[in-house]
Design a protein around this motif. Sequence first.
Motif, PDB file in Angstrom:
ATOM      1  N   ILE A 169      22.361  39.106  34.358  1.00  0.00           N
ATOM      2  CA  ILE A 169      21.037  38.789  33.786  1.00  0.00           C
ATOM      3  C   ILE A 169      19.949  39.377  34.688  1.00  0.00           C
ATOM      4  CG2 ILE A 169      19.399  36.907  33.355  1.00  0.00           C
ATOM      5  CD1 ILE A 169      21.794  35.192  32.451  1.00  0.00           C
ATOM      6  N   GLU A 170      20.145  39.290  36.007  1.00  0.00           N
ATOM      7  CA  GLU A 170      19.122  39.778  36.938  1.00  0.00           C
ATOM      8  C   GLU A 170      19.368  41.213  37.360  1.00  0.00           C
ATOM      9  OE1 GLU A 170      18.508  37.001  40.146  1.00  0.00           O
ATOM     10  OE2 GLU A 170      17.414  35.683  38.813  1.00  0.00           O
ATOM     11  N   ALA A 171      20.617  41.612  37.387  1.00  0.00           N
ATOM     12  CA  ALA A 171      20.962  42.993  37.767  1.00  0.00           C
ATOM     13  C   ALA A 171      22.033  43.474  36.795  1.00  0.00           C
ATOM     14  CB  ALA A 171      21.477  43.031  39.200  1.00  0.00           C
ATOM     15  N   PRO A 172      21.622  44.002  35.634  1.00  0.00           N
ATOM     16  CA  PRO A 172      22.593  44.369  34.601  1.00  0.00           C
ATOM     17  C   PRO A 172      23.781  45.167  35.160  1.00  0.00           C
ATOM     18  CG  PRO A 172      20.377  44.609  33.758  1.00  0.00           C
ATOM     19  CD  PRO A 172      20.243  44.284  35.221  1.00  0.00           C
ATOM     20  N   ILE A 173      24.978  44.746  34.766  1.00  0.00           N
ATOM     21  CA  ILE A 173      26.205  45.341  35.314  1.00  0.00           C
ATOM     22  C   ILE A 173      26.607  46.522  34.427  1.00  0.00           C
ATOM     23  CG2 ILE A 173      28.629  44.876  35.895  1.00  0.00           C
ATOM     24  CD1 ILE A 173      27.752  41.809  35.951  1.00  0.00           C
ATOM     25  N   PRO A 174      26.806  47.710  35.025  1.00  0.00           N
ATOM     26  CA  PRO A 174      27.191  48.876  34.217  1.00  0.00           C
ATOM     27  C   PRO A 174      28.433  48.583  33.372  1.00  0.00           C
ATOM     28  CG  PRO A 174      26.713  49.535  36.471  1.00  0.00           C
ATOM     29  CD  PRO A 174      26.693  48.041  36.456  1.00  0.00           C
ATOM     30  N   ASN A 175      28.411  49.107  32.158  1.00  0.00           N
ATOM     31  CA  ASN A 175      29.534  48.973  31.223  1.00  0.00           C
ATOM     32  C   ASN A 175      29.800  47.535  30.764  1.00  0.00           C
ATOM     33  OD1 ASN A 175      31.331  50.648  29.734  1.00  0.00           O
ATOM     34  ND2 ASN A 175      33.045  49.744  30.860  1.00  0.00           N
ATOM     35  N   LEU A 176      28.846  46.623  30.955  1.00  0.00           N
ATOM     36  CA  LEU A 176      28.976  45.260  30.413  1.00  0.00           C
ATOM     37  C   LEU A 176      27.755  44.973  29.534  1.00  0.00           C
ATOM     38  CD1 LEU A 176      30.405  42.806  33.119  1.00  0.00           C
ATOM     39  CD2 LEU A 176      31.526  43.691  31.082  1.00  0.00           C
ATOM     40  N   ALA A 177      27.451  45.932  28.636  1.00  0.00           N
ATOM     41  CA  ALA A 177      26.207  45.846  27.861  1.00  0.00           C
ATOM     42  C   ALA A 177      26.132  44.584  27.008  1.00  0.00           C
ATOM     43  CB  ALA A 177      26.067  47.077  26.968  1.00  0.00           C
ATOM     44  N   LEU A 178      27.244  44.205  26.390  1.00  0.00           N
ATOM     45  CA  LEU A 178      27.195  43.028  25.512  1.00  0.00           C
ATOM     46  C   LEU A 178      26.876  41.774  26.322  1.00  0.00           C
ATOM     47  CD1 LEU A 178      30.304  43.791  23.265  1.00  0.00           C
ATOM     48  CD2 LEU A 178      27.906  43.903  22.553  1.00  0.00           C
ATOM     49  N   SER A 179      27.530  41.647  27.457  1.00  0.00           N
ATOM     50  CA  SER A 179      27.275  40.491  28.325  1.00  0.00           C
ATOM     51  C   SER A 179      25.837  40.525  28.841  1.00  0.00           C
ATOM     52  CB  SER A 179      28.261  40.495  29.495  1.00  0.00           C
ATOM     53  OG  SER A 179      27.926  39.493  30.422  1.00  0.00           O
ATOM     54  N   ASN A 180      25.402  41.662  29.362  1.00  0.00           N
ATOM     55  CA  ASN A 180      24.029  41.770  29.892  1.00  0.00           C
ATOM     56  C   ASN A 180      23.008  41.418  28.806  1.00  0.00           C
ATOM     57  OD1 ASN A 180      25.124  42.785  32.288  1.00  0.00           O
ATOM     58  ND2 ASN A 180      24.883  44.922  31.653  1.00  0.00           N
ATOM     59  N   GLY A 181      23.214  41.959  27.614  1.00  0.00           N
ATOM     60  CA  GLY A 181      22.243  41.782  26.530  1.00  0.00           C
ATOM     61  C   GLY A 181      22.201  40.363  26.001  1.00  0.00           C
ATOM     62  N   VAL A 182      23.368  39.824  25.658  1.00  0.00           N
ATOM     63  CA  VAL A 182      23.388  38.483  25.052  1.00  0.00           C
ATOM     64  C   VAL A 182      23.010  37.423  26.089  1.00  0.00           C
ATOM     65  CG1 VAL A 182      24.814  36.761  23.881  1.00  0.00           C
ATOM     66  CG2 VAL A 182      25.034  39.175  23.276  1.00  0.00           C
ATOM     67  N   ASN A 221      29.169  26.863  28.679  1.00  0.00           N
ATOM     68  CA  ASN A 221      29.980  27.953  29.219  1.00  0.00           C
ATOM     69  C   ASN A 221      30.711  28.588  28.045  1.00  0.00           C
ATOM     70  OD1 ASN A 221      31.359  29.578  31.087  1.00  0.00           O
ATOM     71  ND2 ASN A 221      33.024  28.101  31.299  1.00  0.00           N
ATOM     72  N   CYS A 222      31.058  29.846  28.176  1.00  0.00           N
ATOM     73  CA  CYS A 222      31.754  30.533  27.085  1.00  0.00           C
ATOM     74  C   CYS A 222      32.647  31.624  27.663  1.00  0.00           C
ATOM     75  CB  CYS A 222      30.737  31.145  26.121  1.00  0.00           C
ATOM     76  SG  CYS A 222      29.601  32.291  26.916  1.00  0.00           S
ATOM     77  N   GLY A 223      33.475  32.197  26.838  1.00  0.00           N
ATOM     78  CA  GLY A 223      34.284  33.323  27.294  1.00  0.00           C
ATOM     79  C   GLY A 223      33.387  34.553  27.451  1.00  0.00           C
ATOM     80  N   GLY A 224      33.848  35.503  28.227  1.00  0.00           N
ATOM     81  CA  GLY A 224      33.061  36.729  28.422  1.00  0.00           C
ATOM     82  C   GLY A 224      33.386  37.746  27.334  1.00  0.00           C
ATOM     83  N   PRO A 225      32.386  38.539  26.887  1.00  0.00           N
ATOM     84  CA  PRO A 225      32.653  39.537  25.842  1.00  0.00           C
ATOM     85  C   PRO A 225      33.359  40.772  26.398  1.00  0.00           C
ATOM     86  CG  PRO A 225      30.384  39.707  26.557  1.00  0.00           C
ATOM     87  CD  PRO A 225      31.011  38.591  27.367  1.00  0.00           C
ATOM     88  N   LYS A 226      33.784  41.646  25.497  1.00  0.00           N
ATOM     89  CA  LYS A 226      34.465  42.877  25.917  1.00  0.00           C
ATOM     90  C   LYS A 226      33.523  43.781  26.704  1.00  0.00           C
ATOM     91  CE  LYS A 226      37.992  43.472  22.438  1.00  0.00           C
ATOM     92  NZ  LYS A 226      38.090  43.724  21.029  1.00  0.00           N
ATOM     93  N   ALA A 227      34.115  44.548  27.622  1.00  0.00           N
ATOM     94  CA  ALA A 227      33.321  45.531  28.370  1.00  0.00           C
ATOM     95  C   ALA A 227      32.966  46.692  27.451  1.00  0.00           C
ATOM     96  CB  ALA A 227      34.130  46.025  29.561  1.00  0.00           C
ATOM     97  N   GLY A 228      31.920  47.420  27.815  1.00  0.00           N
ATOM     98  CA  GLY A 228      31.543  48.605  27.038  1.00  0.00           C
ATOM     99  C   GLY A 228      30.105  48.988  27.319  1.00  0.00           C
ATOM    100  N   PRO A 229      29.726  50.222  26.965  1.00  0.00           N
ATOM    101  CA  PRO A 229      28.368  50.700  27.243  1.00  0.00           C
ATOM    102  C   PRO A 229      27.361  50.162  26.230  1.00  0.00           C
ATOM    103  CG  PRO A 229      29.595  52.361  26.041  1.00  0.00           C
ATOM    104  CD  PRO A 229      30.546  51.224  26.264  1.00  0.00           C
ATOM    105  N   ALA A 230      26.080  50.357  26.530  1.00  0.00           N
ATOM    106  CA  ALA A 230      25.026  49.961  25.581  1.00  0.00           C
ATOM    107  C   ALA A 230      24.933  50.984  24.447  1.00  0.00           C
ATOM    108  CB  ALA A 230      23.688  49.886  26.315  1.00  0.00           C
ATOM    109  N   TRP A 231      25.132  52.233  24.802  1.00  0.00           N
ATOM    110  CA  TRP A 231      25.002  53.336  23.837  1.00  0.00           C
ATOM    111  C   TRP A 231      26.200  53.321  22.885  1.00  0.00           C
ATOM    112  CZ3 TRP A 231      24.686  59.237  25.491  1.00  0.00           C
ATOM    113  CH2 TRP A 231      24.266  59.991  24.390  1.00  0.00           C
TER     114      TRP A 231
END
Length: 256
Positions: free
Chosen positions: A141-154, A86-96
Motif C-alpha cells: 500500500i505504501e511502497a507498491p510491490i513490483p508484479n503484485l498489481a492486483l494486491s497493490n491496487g485493491v 483478513n483475506c487471501g492474497g491475489p495472484k501475482a502479475g503486472p499492472a499492464w
Amino acid sequence: MDFKLNGKRALVLGASRGLGAASAILLAEEGASVVAASRSGALPQGLPEALGKRVTAVRLDLEDPASVETVKQTLRDNPVDILVNNCGGPKAGPAWGQSTATWQAAFMAMAAPVFDITDAALAGMTENGWGRIITIGSSGIEAPIPNLALSNGVRGAMAGWSKTLAGEVASRGVTVNMVLPGRIATDRVAELDAGKAEKTGQSVEAVREASRATIPAGRYGKPEEFAAVVAFLASEQASFVNGSMIRADGGMIRSI
Ligand SMILES: NC(=O)c1ccc[n+]([C@@H]2O[C@H](COP(=O)([O-])OP(=O)(O)OC[C@H]3O[C@@H](n4cnc5c(N)ncnc54)[C@H](OP(=O)(O)O)[C@@H]3O)[C@@H](O)[C@H]2O)c1
C-alpha cells in the motif's frame, strides 16, 4: 500490560493460518472470546490447547456471497467488539494488461466482502459505543510491490476505505486502523519464496537471502510479532489511535 480484552468478543477473518491465526490466538490469550473464520473452518494453526474454550472456528469463503451473508447474519445475532479483517492474497502479475474481469474478481474476493462484513459488525459496535476494526493490508500500500498489481491496487482501495470509515465512526467509540505486514514468515510467504525459486532457477535459500537483505532487521518477521500490533490496536489503550496504518515490517518500507 493488560490490554483489557477480557470479556470482549472478536471475529477474525482468514484465521486458520498465518497472520490471521496468530492474531486470533493472541486476542484469545489476552482474554477475548474469538470466532476464527476461514474457508476450511479449521481452528487457528498452533492454537494452544489451554485456549481451546475461548476460540471457535466457523466456515467463511469471502468469495462466496452466500457464505458472507451467513456471517453477516451471525453478526446481527451475536455482535462482536473487535473485527480483524483478513483475506487471501491475489495472484501475482503486472499492472499492464490485466483485464477488467480480473480486477473485478480481485476486488470482489478481497475488498467488497470486507466492506460488507465490517458494515454488519458496525451495527453492534456503534450501539455499544465501543469497537475496533483492524484490517490487515500490505507494505505494498505504501511502497507498491513490483508484479503484485492486483494486491497493490485493491489494497490501496481498502486503505482509502479504512481511512474514510475512521472519520465516520470515531465519535461512536469505534476505531478503524490497518496493519501493514512487510515480510512475515507464514506458509504463504514460504510458498511465494518457493515459487520464485522455481521460476528463477535459484535455490529457496538464495531467494530468502535476497529478501532478507531488503529488511533492515535482517530477517523475516514472526507472525506473533505481527499479531502484537493487532492486539494493541484492539486494546482499550489504543482508544486514541484511529485512521492509522501501522507497519510491521522491520523497517522494510524506506519512505517516511
Ligand atoms: N505474510 C506476509 O508477510 C504478508 C505480507 C503482505 C501481505 N500479506 C497479506 O496478508 C494476508 C494474510 O497473509 P498470510 O501470510 O497469513 O496468508 P496465508 O498464510 O495464506 O493465510 C491466509 C488465511 O486466509 C484464509 N483465506 C484465504 N482465502 C480465503 C477466502 N476466500 N475466504 C476466507 N478465508 C480465506 C486462509 O484459510 P483457508 O485456506 O482455510 O480459507 C488462511 O487462514 C494475505 O492477504 C497476504 O497477501 C501477507
